[in-house]
Design a protein around this motif. Structure first.
Motif: not given
Length: 269
Positions: A204-218
């Motif tokens: 819930k407090a993680e930001d290290r996956l933000a760019d990868i999440a945006r890439k997949y729309g997830k």
């Protein structure tokens, strides 16, 4: 879908810890909500339901039983576990019979030793589990929280049926199983089942996956689950339908090898 114990199983399961109570203590206050959540997950394609005799002192198994009762038994894969103080031969038999009764099923798909207990010989416990397979009470045998050495011992001890799975803690926050246990399990043809695949809420407090999440729309949670499912069956727990929808969406996409390597790099440091 994967195959386990000659059944088609979803690549992600549903955990049930704290549905209907905690450590041996039942809680009946939200039974309807939990039953509905488990049933809903099955309708979304999540057919692996993980529970244990310890959860709510068996009450969680009762909730699972009620939730799966409206589905074809062959379409649902139920995992439950025998607690570490019930590992003597007769206790294992009794625990499995009682679990099946609470689940209201003729058989348990996968029965696990919840935690190892050095005071009881592993051969005694596994012998009882093999007897349970012979009796048709369980279909497959597995372990939980076993390291490589204990897993080797379990494999060597089993005489009539194979050890098919090891349930362990595994997430982007705990990559240690990738060093030895997961490679060993793969070599042996064992399935790894991952509990706490979202780091017990850390995501819930993680930001290290933000760019990868945006890439997949997830969402970042979806990316974290997709990472774990490459090598294991993650069993996140949720009673919220929106969260279950989010979990189920992970069944529909995979991360690229490059993204897997990048995630490993970011969380290994």
């Amino acid at each position: 879908m994967k195959e386990l114990c000659e059944k088609k199983v979803s690549e992600i399961g549903l955990g049930t810890w704290r549905m209907g109570g905690g450590f041996w203590t039942p809680d009946y206050s939200n039974d309807g909500k939990f039953i509905e959540a488990i049933s809903y997950a099955i309708t979304k394609g999540i057919n692996v339901i993980d529970t244990a005799e310890m959860y709510g002192g068996g009450h969680t198994e009762e909730l699972v039983g009620k939730a799966v009762s409206s589905f074809n038994r062959d379409d649902v894969f139920i995992i439950t576990k025998v607690w570490s103080n019930h590992l003597k031969y007769d206790d294992v038999i009794k625990s499995a019979v009682n679990s099946a009764k609470r689940l209201n099923v003729k058989y348990i798909d996968l029965y696990l030793i919840h935690w190892p207990n050095p005071s009881v010989k592993l051969s005694e416990t596994i012998s009882a589990m093999e007897e349970l397979v012979d009796k048709g009470i369980i279909r497959c045998i597995g372990v939980s929280n076993f390291d490589v050495e204990l897993l080797k011992e379990a494999i060597a001890t089993a005489k009539k049926y194979e050890i098919v799975a090891d349930e362990i803690e595994y997430s982007i926050y705990n990559l240690s199983p990738e060093r030895d246990l997961i490679p060993f399990a793969k070599k042996q043809g064992l399935e790894v089942i991952a509990y706490s695949p979202l780091g017990q809420g850390q995501i819930k407090a993680e930001d290290r996956l933000a760019d990868i999440a945006r890439k997949y729309g997830k969402s970042q949670a979806q990316v974290a689950l997709a990472y774990v499912k490459k090598d294991a069956i993650p069993i996140p727990k949720s009673e919220d339908k929106k969260h279950i929808d989010e979990i189920a969406e992970v069944l529909k996409f995979d991360l690229t090898d490059d993204d897997i390597r990048e995630i490993r790099r970011r969380f290994s440091s």
